[in-house]
Design a protein around this motif. Sequence first.
Motif, mmCIF file in Angstrom:
data_model
loop_
_atom_site.group_PDB
_atom_site.id
_atom_site.type_symbol
_atom_site.label_atom_id
_atom_site.label_comp_id
_atom_site.label_asym_id
_atom_site.label_seq_id
_atom_site.Cartn_x
_atom_site.Cartn_y
_atom_site.Cartn_z
ATOM 1 N N MET A 1 0.850 -1.181 0.000
ATOM 2 C CA MET A 1 0.000 0.000 0.000
ATOM 3 C C MET A 1 0.889 1.235 0.000
ATOM 4 S SD MET A 1 -3.102 1.013 2.613
ATOM 5 C CE MET A 1 -2.178 0.586 4.095
ATOM 6 N N TYR A 2 0.655 2.121 -0.935
ATOM 7 C CA TYR A 2 1.429 3.357 -1.000
ATOM 8 C C TYR A 2 1.066 4.224 0.198
ATOM 9 C CZ TYR A 2 2.773 8.064 -2.407
ATOM 10 O OH TYR A 2 3.301 9.328 -2.434
ATOM 11 N N THR A 3 2.061 4.521 1.024
ATOM 12 C CA THR A 3 1.797 5.239 2.271
ATOM 13 C C THR A 3 2.871 6.300 2.517
ATOM 14 O OG1 THR A 3 0.853 3.198 3.190
ATOM 15 C CG2 THR A 3 1.301 4.990 4.727
ATOM 16 N N PRO A 4 2.627 7.549 2.143
ATOM 17 C CA PRO A 4 3.554 8.615 2.516
ATOM 18 C C PRO A 4 3.714 8.667 4.030
ATOM 19 C CG PRO A 4 1.996 9.385 0.863
ATOM 20 C CD PRO A 4 1.516 8.026 1.305
ATOM 21 N N SER A 5 4.882 9.079 4.489
ATOM 22 C CA SER A 5 5.186 9.026 5.916
ATOM 23 C C SER A 5 4.182 9.805 6.767
ATOM 24 C CB SER A 5 6.606 9.545 6.176
ATOM 25 O OG SER A 5 6.744 10.880 5.701
ATOM 26 N N ALA A 6 3.621 10.882 6.226
ATOM 27 C CA ALA A 6 2.668 11.689 6.991
ATOM 28 C C ALA A 6 1.400 10.926 7.326
ATOM 29 C CB ALA A 6 2.316 12.963 6.217
ATOM 30 N N PHE A 7 1.101 9.881 6.550
ATOM 31 C CA PHE A 7 -0.149 9.136 6.720
ATOM 32 C C PHE A 7 0.044 7.775 7.394
ATOM 33 C CE2 PHE A 7 -1.255 11.294 2.449
ATOM 34 C CZ PHE A 7 -1.611 12.472 3.094
ATOM 35 N N ALA A 8 1.275 7.393 7.665
ATOM 36 C CA ALA A 8 1.552 6.031 8.141
ATOM 37 C C ALA A 8 1.102 5.821 9.585
ATOM 38 C CB ALA A 8 3.036 5.731 8.014
ATOM 39 N N ILE A 9 0.505 4.644 9.833
ATOM 40 C CA ILE A 9 0.207 4.180 11.193
ATOM 41 C C ILE A 9 1.296 3.178 11.546
ATOM 42 C CG2 ILE A 9 -1.479 3.133 12.750
ATOM 43 C CD1 ILE A 9 -3.625 3.671 10.642
ATOM 44 N N GLU A 10 2.090 3.477 12.541
ATOM 45 C CA GLU A 10 3.206 2.598 12.884
ATOM 46 C C GLU A 10 3.065 1.984 14.268
ATOM 47 O OE1 GLU A 10 6.560 5.142 12.267
ATOM 48 O OE2 GLU A 10 6.559 4.799 10.086
ATOM 49 N N ASP A 11 2.128 2.461 15.059
ATOM 50 C CA ASP A 11 1.924 1.970 16.421
ATOM 51 C C ASP A 11 1.094 0.688 16.376
ATOM 52 O OD1 ASP A 11 1.894 2.270 19.366
ATOM 53 O OD2 ASP A 11 -0.246 2.582 19.050
ATOM 54 N N LEU A 12 1.641 -0.422 16.897
ATOM 55 C CA LEU A 12 0.953 -1.709 16.804
ATOM 56 C C LEU A 12 -0.424 -1.689 17.465
ATOM 57 C CD1 LEU A 12 1.056 -4.618 15.795
ATOM 58 C CD2 LEU A 12 2.218 -5.250 17.927
ATOM 59 N N PRO A 13 -0.592 -1.123 18.675
ATOM 60 C CA PRO A 13 -1.940 -1.062 19.247
ATOM 61 C C PRO A 13 -2.936 -0.310 18.362
ATOM 62 C CG PRO A 13 -0.314 -0.699 20.955
ATOM 63 C CD PRO A 13 0.424 -0.688 19.656
ATOM 64 N N ALA A 14 -2.482 0.748 17.684
ATOM 65 C CA ALA A 14 -3.371 1.489 16.785
ATOM 66 C C ALA A 14 -3.743 0.649 15.572
ATOM 67 C CB ALA A 14 -2.710 2.791 16.348
ATOM 68 N N LEU A 15 -2.793 -0.096 15.047
ATOM 69 C CA LEU A 15 -3.076 -1.002 13.932
ATOM 70 C C LEU A 15 -4.079 -2.069 14.361
ATOM 71 C CD1 LEU A 15 0.607 -1.347 12.724
ATOM 72 C CD2 LEU A 15 -1.248 -0.419 11.329
ATOM 73 N N HIS A 16 -3.867 -2.636 15.545
ATOM 74 C CA HIS A 16 -4.792 -3.652 16.062
ATOM 75 C C HIS A 16 -6.184 -3.067 16.273
ATOM 76 C CE1 HIS A 16 -1.632 -6.669 17.815
ATOM 77 N NE2 HIS A 16 -1.718 -6.706 16.509
ATOM 78 N N GLN A 17 -6.254 -1.822 16.730
ATOM 79 C CA GLN A 17 -7.565 -1.224 16.976
ATOM 80 C C GLN A 17 -8.353 -1.082 15.685
ATOM 81 O OE1 GLN A 17 -8.829 -0.563 20.146
ATOM 82 N NE2 GLN A 17 -10.675 -0.545 18.865
ATOM 83 N N GLN A 18 -7.675 -0.716 14.601
ATOM 84 C CA GLN A 18 -8.380 -0.626 13.319
ATOM 85 C C GLN A 18 -8.870 -1.989 12.872
ATOM 86 O OE1 GLN A 18 -9.389 2.112 11.627
ATOM 87 N NE2 GLN A 18 -10.525 0.568 10.461
ATOM 88 N N ILE A 19 -8.071 -3.027 13.108
ATOM 89 C CA ILE A 19 -8.505 -4.386 12.787
ATOM 90 C C ILE A 19 -9.761 -4.730 13.580
ATOM 91 C CG2 ILE A 19 -7.894 -6.829 13.068
ATOM 92 C CD1 ILE A 19 -4.999 -6.032 12.391
ATOM 93 N N LEU A 20 -9.755 -4.407 14.869
ATOM 94 C CA LEU A 20 -10.905 -4.702 15.719
ATOM 95 C C LEU A 20 -12.134 -3.892 15.324
ATOM 96 C CD1 LEU A 20 -9.057 -4.809 19.164
ATOM 97 C CD2 LEU A 20 -10.042 -6.767 17.953
ATOM 98 N N ASP A 21 -11.914 -2.674 14.821
ATOM 99 C CA ASP A 21 -13.025 -1.806 14.452
ATOM 100 C C ASP A 21 -13.667 -2.185 13.118
ATOM 101 O OD1 ASP A 21 -12.645 -0.348 16.755
ATOM 102 O OD2 ASP A 21 -11.545 1.285 15.775
ATOM 103 N N THR A 22 -12.966 -2.995 12.325
ATOM 104 C CA THR A 22 -13.471 -3.369 11.000
ATOM 105 C C THR A 22 -14.246 -4.680 11.104
ATOM 106 O OG1 THR A 22 -11.550 -2.314 9.973
ATOM 107 C CG2 THR A 22 -12.837 -3.809 8.600
ATOM 108 N N ARG A 23 -15.529 -4.614 10.866
ATOM 109 C CA ARG A 23 -16.371 -5.797 11.072
ATOM 110 C C ARG A 23 -16.201 -6.840 9.981
ATOM 111 N NH1 ARG A 23 -22.324 -3.654 12.267
ATOM 112 N NH2 ARG A 23 -22.017 -2.818 10.155
ATOM 113 N N LEU A 24 -15.961 -6.412 8.755
ATOM 114 C CA LEU A 24 -15.837 -7.345 7.640
ATOM 115 C C LEU A 24 -14.562 -7.031 6.864
ATOM 116 C CD1 LEU A 24 -17.582 -9.683 6.417
ATOM 117 C CD2 LEU A 24 -18.329 -8.032 4.702
ATOM 118 N N ALA A 25 -13.664 -7.994 6.794
ATOM 119 C CA ALA A 25 -12.387 -7.812 6.110
ATOM 120 C C ALA A 25 -12.445 -8.460 4.730
ATOM 121 C CB ALA A 25 -11.261 -8.435 6.930
#
Length: 209
Positions: A1-25
């Motif tokens: 995924m093309y991700t300029p540094s200004a937009f990158a999520i690098e914190d593992l808990p934040a990445l996990h939270q988005q996974i948890l917030d997404t009901r259908l992958a």
Amino acid sequence: MYTPSAFAIEDLPALHQQILDTRLAVLVTHGEQGLQASHVPLLLSPEQGPNGTLYGHLARANPQWQELEAGAEALVIFAGADAYVSPSFYPSKADHGKVVPTWNYVAVHVYGSAEVFSDAHRLRNLVSALTDRHEASRAKPWKVDDAPAHYIDGMLKAIVGFALPIQRLEGKRKLSQNRSTADIAGVREGLTASPDLRDQALAHLMPKE
């Protein structure tokens, strides 16, 4: 995924939270049958492995599980809130007019190779956990045990489970961070005023002063 540094999520808990917030992958694989994609609800076990482990199941009639069993790398897409951003939201439009439309969104991509399983006990635990998660907000949650045992046994024979240890993650929060403070506020205000609840959801994620 093309991700300029200004937009990158690098914190593992934040990445996990988005996974948890997404009901259908979206589960994507590439193998002998070409690209295949399935829309699936998944469970995350964040403590299993360095990046966590995903659990889900596919219909036995779905050939994609055979690609997983053969060791094909999987891409799992967790798409969050998104919204169209009109140039009219930017105060800078009045200053110089050098603005164009864009799209703001949040997404996490997960990569890994899965273990496939058909053990009835393990499958039952998986579907029970998935059911409990999505029934939790109901006044009278439905349980797997509410259905006749022989019926559930038959349904379990029709699915294949998988465990996918997360080998790497990519996260992106494109929320106008590359714009001026005034433009960010303009986008937030414009989306908040939208009658579309999806726009409002994205507005709540926008940076605040």
